[in-house]
Design a protein around this motif. Structure first.
Motif, PDB file in Angstrom:
ATOM      1  N   GLN A  54      -5.949 -19.125 -75.392  1.00 63.19           N
ATOM      2  CA  GLN A  54      -5.208 -19.935 -74.347  1.00 63.19           C
ATOM      3  C   GLN A  54      -5.785 -21.443 -74.593  1.00 63.19           C
ATOM      4  OE1 GLN A  54      -6.796 -19.075 -70.401  1.00 63.19           O
ATOM      5  NE2 GLN A  54      -6.078 -20.777 -69.463  1.00 63.19           N
ATOM      6  N   PHE A  55      -4.671 -22.284 -74.606  1.00 63.79           N
ATOM      7  CA  PHE A  55      -4.736 -23.732 -74.947  1.00 63.79           C
ATOM      8  C   PHE A  55      -5.286 -24.605 -73.616  1.00 63.79           C
ATOM      9  CE2 PHE A  55      -2.813 -28.019 -75.014  1.00 63.79           C
ATOM     10  CZ  PHE A  55      -3.458 -28.452 -76.445  1.00 63.79           C
ATOM     11  N   SER A  56      -6.382 -25.366 -74.011  1.00 58.56           N
ATOM     12  CA  SER A  56      -6.943 -26.143 -73.173  1.00 58.56           C
ATOM     13  C   SER A  56      -6.735 -27.661 -73.699  1.00 58.56           C
ATOM     14  CB  SER A  56      -8.456 -25.850 -73.104  1.00 58.56           C
ATOM     15  OG  SER A  56      -8.904 -26.893 -72.343  1.00 58.56           O
ATOM     16  N   LYS A  57      -6.092 -28.365 -72.699  1.00 58.51           N
ATOM     17  CA  LYS A  57      -5.785 -29.827 -72.867  1.00 58.51           C
ATOM     18  C   LYS A  57      -7.014 -30.805 -73.096  1.00 58.51           C
ATOM     19  CE  LYS A  57      -1.984 -33.114 -72.544  1.00 58.51           C
ATOM     20  NZ  LYS A  57      -0.878 -33.180 -71.630  1.00 58.51           N
ATOM     21  N   ARG A  58      -8.251 -30.461 -72.145  1.00 60.68           N
ATOM     22  CA  ARG A  58      -9.182 -31.045 -71.940  1.00 60.68           C
ATOM     23  C   ARG A  58     -10.575 -30.214 -71.853  1.00 60.68           C
ATOM     24  NH1 ARG A  58      -5.460 -33.190 -68.688  1.00 60.68           N
ATOM     25  NH2 ARG A  58      -4.679 -35.280 -69.521  1.00 60.68           N
TER      26      ARG A  58
END
Length: 151
Positions: A147-151
């Motif tokens: 899962q990509f986490s921007k922050r």
């Protein structure tokens, strides 16, 4: 002439399962699908069908799987005329049913080569080569990313 060709692909009434060599006792066929491997033995008999020393009704719970397994016998009109004994390992029920189907078709072809056209036209002699894709490093599965986490 077209009528003659249409009947040649169907099994003839004279096409039967001969007695196997006395030293071998059976006609053998090996089937594979996904990670399942089935070793199939057939001989002339009265329709007995055993999978891992269990009846087909107790081994496969769904009608779809039972129908898949006996489909080559129905295509060659040998259902009830041969005894089938199967040892199968690996995979799940669907893969095992596919492996048994291929093994039964190969054993029938070995027993009587006149069945080959009917089995090939039904698609019972074709090995399904699809396998599970391996997991790659840096991924959650074969293709799914973490899962990509921007922050």
């Amino acid at each position: 002439m077209a009528e003659n060709q249409a009947t040649s692909s169907e099994p003839q009434a004279s096409a039967t399962i001969p007695e196997p060599d006395p030293k071998k006792h059976y006609f053998w066929g090996t089937g594979r699908r996904k990670t399942s491997v089935a070793r199939v033995r057939i001989r002339p008999g009265n329709g007995k069908f055993e999978i891992n020393k269990r009846a087909i009704e107790s081994y496969f719970t769904t009608d779809q799987q039972r129908n898949d397994v006996v489909a080559p016998l129905q295509a060659t009109e040998t259902l009830g005329k041969v005894d089938v004994f199967v040892n199968v390992r690996g995979g799940g029920p669907t893969g095992q049913a596919g492996a048994i189907m291929l093994g039964v078709a190969r054993a029938l072809k070995t027993a009587n080569t006149q069945y080959e056209d009917a089995l090939r036209n039904g698609g019972y002699l074709t090995r399904d080569s699809r396998m599970v894709e391996r997991k790659k490093y840096g991924r959650a599965g074969a293709r799914r990313s973490f899962q990509f986490s921007k922050r």
